[in-house]
Enzyme design. Structure first.
Site, PDB file in Angstrom:
ATOM      1  CE  LYS A 294      -1.149  43.783 -18.253  1.00 41.22           C
ATOM      2  NZ  LYS A 294      -2.460  43.553 -19.289  1.00 41.22           N
TER       3      LYS A 294
ATOM      4  NE  ARG B  98      -1.083  50.433 -27.339  1.00 41.35           N
ATOM      5  CZ  ARG B  98      -1.942  49.945 -25.781  1.00 41.35           C
ATOM      6  NH1 ARG B  98      -1.467  49.962 -24.541  1.00 41.35           N
ATOM      7  NH2 ARG B  98      -3.065  49.573 -26.629  1.00 41.35           N
TER       8      ARG B  98
ATOM      9  NE  ARG C 283      -1.115  42.734 -24.157  1.00 37.55           N
ATOM     10  CZ  ARG C 283      -1.099  44.082 -24.260  1.00 37.55           C
ATOM     11  NH1 ARG C 283      -1.938  44.376 -25.064  1.00 37.55           N
ATOM     12  NH2 ARG C 283      -1.369  44.581 -22.856  1.00 37.55           N
TER      13      ARG C 283
ATOM     14  CD  GLU D 173       0.603  53.684 -18.153  1.00 32.43           C
ATOM     15  OE1 GLU D 173      -0.394  53.832 -18.148  1.00 32.43           O
ATOM     16  OE2 GLU D 173       1.764  53.032 -18.218  1.00 32.43           O
TER      17      GLU D 173
ATOM     18  CG  ASN E 226      -2.557  41.547 -21.518  1.00 31.93           C
ATOM     19  OD1 ASN E 226      -2.235  41.466 -20.950  1.00 31.93           O
ATOM     20  ND2 ASN E 226      -4.025  42.288 -22.236  1.00 31.93           N
TER      21      ASN E 226
ATOM     22  CE1 TYR F  18      -4.156  48.939 -17.174  1.00 30.56           C
ATOM     23  CE2 TYR F  18      -2.769  47.139 -14.766  1.00 30.56           C
ATOM     24  CZ  TYR F  18      -3.006  47.401 -16.028  1.00 30.56           C
ATOM     25  OH  TYR F  18      -2.007  46.755 -16.457  1.00 30.56           O
TER      26      TYR F  18
ATOM     27  CG  PHE G 247     -12.076  44.772 -17.934  1.00 36.59           C
ATOM     28  CD1 PHE G 247     -10.514  45.516 -17.309  1.00 36.59           C
ATOM     29  CD2 PHE G 247     -12.818  45.048 -19.058  1.00 36.59           C
ATOM     30  CE1 PHE G 247     -10.510  46.721 -18.208  1.00 36.59           C
ATOM     31  CE2 PHE G 247     -11.729  46.789 -20.522  1.00 36.59           C
ATOM     32  CZ  PHE G 247     -11.273  47.168 -19.280  1.00 36.59           C
TER      33      PHE G 247
ATOM     34  CG  HIS H 155       1.369  48.939 -18.813  1.00 38.36           C
ATOM     35  ND1 HIS H 155      -0.159  48.614 -19.417  1.00 38.36           N
ATOM     36  CD2 HIS H 155       1.936  49.844 -18.815  1.00 38.36           C
ATOM     37  CE1 HIS H 155      -0.819  50.296 -19.028  1.00 38.36           C
ATOM     38  NE2 HIS H 155       0.639  50.492 -18.937  1.00 38.36           N
TER      39      HIS H 155
ATOM     40  CB  THR I 112      -6.415  44.502 -25.600  1.00 38.54           C
ATOM     41  OG1 THR I 112      -5.198  45.916 -25.898  1.00 38.54           O
ATOM     42  CG2 THR I 112      -5.765  44.293 -23.902  1.00 38.54           C
TER      43      THR I 112
HETATM   44  P1  IDP Z   1      -4.144  47.375 -23.189  1.00 43.00           P
HETATM   45  O1  IDP Z   1      -3.103  46.418 -22.313  1.00 43.00           O
HETATM   46  O2  IDP Z   1      -3.738  46.454 -24.174  1.00 43.00           O
HETATM   47  O3  IDP Z   1      -3.744  49.422 -23.212  1.00 43.00           O
HETATM   48  P2  IDP Z   1      -6.497  48.106 -21.896  1.00 43.00           P
HETATM   49  O4  IDP Z   1      -7.921  48.558 -23.026  1.00 43.00           O
HETATM   50  O5  IDP Z   1      -6.108  49.771 -21.748  1.00 43.00           O
HETATM   51  O6  IDP Z   1      -5.439  47.584 -22.859  1.00 43.00           O
HETATM   52  O7  IDP Z   1      -6.366  47.320 -20.493  1.00 43.00           O
HETATM   53  C1  IDP Z   1      -6.003  46.980 -19.398  1.00 43.00           C
HETATM   54  C2  IDP Z   1      -5.739  45.555 -19.313  1.00 43.00           C
HETATM   55  O8  IDP Z   1      -7.115  45.392 -18.819  1.00 43.00           O
HETATM   56  C3  IDP Z   1      -5.972  44.547 -20.390  1.00 43.00           C
HETATM   57  O9  IDP Z   1      -4.037  44.785 -20.586  1.00 43.00           O
HETATM   58  C4  IDP Z   1      -6.455  43.690 -19.834  1.00 43.00           C
HETATM   59  O10 IDP Z   1      -4.815  42.927 -19.005  1.00 43.00           O
HETATM   60  C5  IDP Z   1      -7.073  43.936 -18.967  1.00 43.00           C
HETATM   61  N1  IDP Z   1      -8.292  44.041 -20.186  1.00 43.00           N
HETATM   62  C6  IDP Z   1      -9.181  44.796 -20.736  1.00 43.00           C
HETATM   63  N2  IDP Z   1     -10.343  44.541 -21.210  1.00 43.00           N
HETATM   64  C7  IDP Z   1     -10.854  42.636 -21.191  1.00 43.00           C
HETATM   65  C8  IDP Z   1     -11.446  42.680 -21.243  1.00 43.00           C
HETATM   66  O11 IDP Z   1     -12.829  42.542 -22.100  1.00 43.00           O
HETATM   67  N3  IDP Z   1     -11.083  41.365 -20.464  1.00 43.00           N
HETATM   68  C9  IDP Z   1     -10.545  40.717 -19.536  1.00 43.00           C
HETATM   69  N4  IDP Z   1      -9.672  42.147 -19.609  1.00 43.00           N
HETATM   70  C10 IDP Z   1      -9.757  43.326 -20.236  1.00 43.00           C
HETATM   71 MG    MG Z   2      -4.020  50.594 -21.970  1.00 45.86          MG
END
Ligand code: IDP
Ligand code: MG
Length: 141
Positions: free
Chosen positions: A10, A86, A103, A127, A113, A50, A58, A116, A92
């Site tokens: 990212k 993962r 992470r 994707e 973070n 996304y 968010f 992805h 996350t």
């Molecule tokens: P993942 O990347 O671990 O699969 P997802 O729930 O798919 O997590 O969310 C996609 C991305 O959105 C996350 O990697 C993060 O950058 C952002 N994100 C998810 N939840 C939050 C939150 O509660 N606050 C801020 N950003 C978030």
């Molecule tokens: Mg995800």
């Protein structure tokens, strides 16, 4: 099962000069790189990638962040690639991520973070196709 998954280094990863360090961890974990490039997403393309999160609180911040600078999508292949990737990157929110995960090591917060990872083999295919044409995906071996 040999699977494919999409990683994205990212914009925070790129800004922190961590492309090499994170990619090294991915390779040392046994993932094969099928394709890799640096791109700058527009807000529209970040929003499209996304789209599943549209409407979440968010979402706007995520789109803003993912279009804030270049990122590095990487198409990966490995046995059980989705779950293994993962596990390598961790939860996350880096606060919840296991010690030694990417992470946990490098991310500042839940939004920014570092990396992805796809959440299923089907989404991995979708994707990877979002970023790479079939000609760009070069067999791992
Ligand atoms: P993942 O990347 O671990 O699969 P997802 O729930 O798919 O997590 O969310 C996609 C991305 O959105 C996350 O990697 C993060 O950058 C952002 N994100 C998810 N939840 C939050 C939150 O509660 N606050 C801020 N950003 C978030
Ligand atoms: Mg995800």
């Amino acid at each position: 099962m040999i699977e494919r998954t999409l990683a994205i280094l990212k914009p925070d990863c790129v800004r922190k000069n961590l492309i090499g360090e994170v990619t090294t961890r991915i390779e040392k974990a046994g993932f094969k790189i099928l394709a890799l490039k640096k791109v700058r997403l527009t807000k529209e393309s970040a929003g499209g990638f996304y789209a599943v999160h549209k409407g979440r609180p968010f979402y706007d911040g995520l789109v803003e962040f993912m279009s804030s600078g270049p990122c590095v999508p990487i198409a990966l292949e490995k046995e059980n690639a989705v779950a293994e990737f993962r596990a390598l990157i961790g939860a996350t929110d880096p606060k919840d991520a296991a010690p030694g995960t990417i992470r946990k090591l490098y991310a500042d917060n839940k939004g920014e973070n570092i990396v992805h990872g796809s959440d299923s083999p089907d989404n991995g295919k979708i994707e990877i196709n979002f970023f790479f044409s079939s000609k760009e995906l070069i067999d791992a071996q």
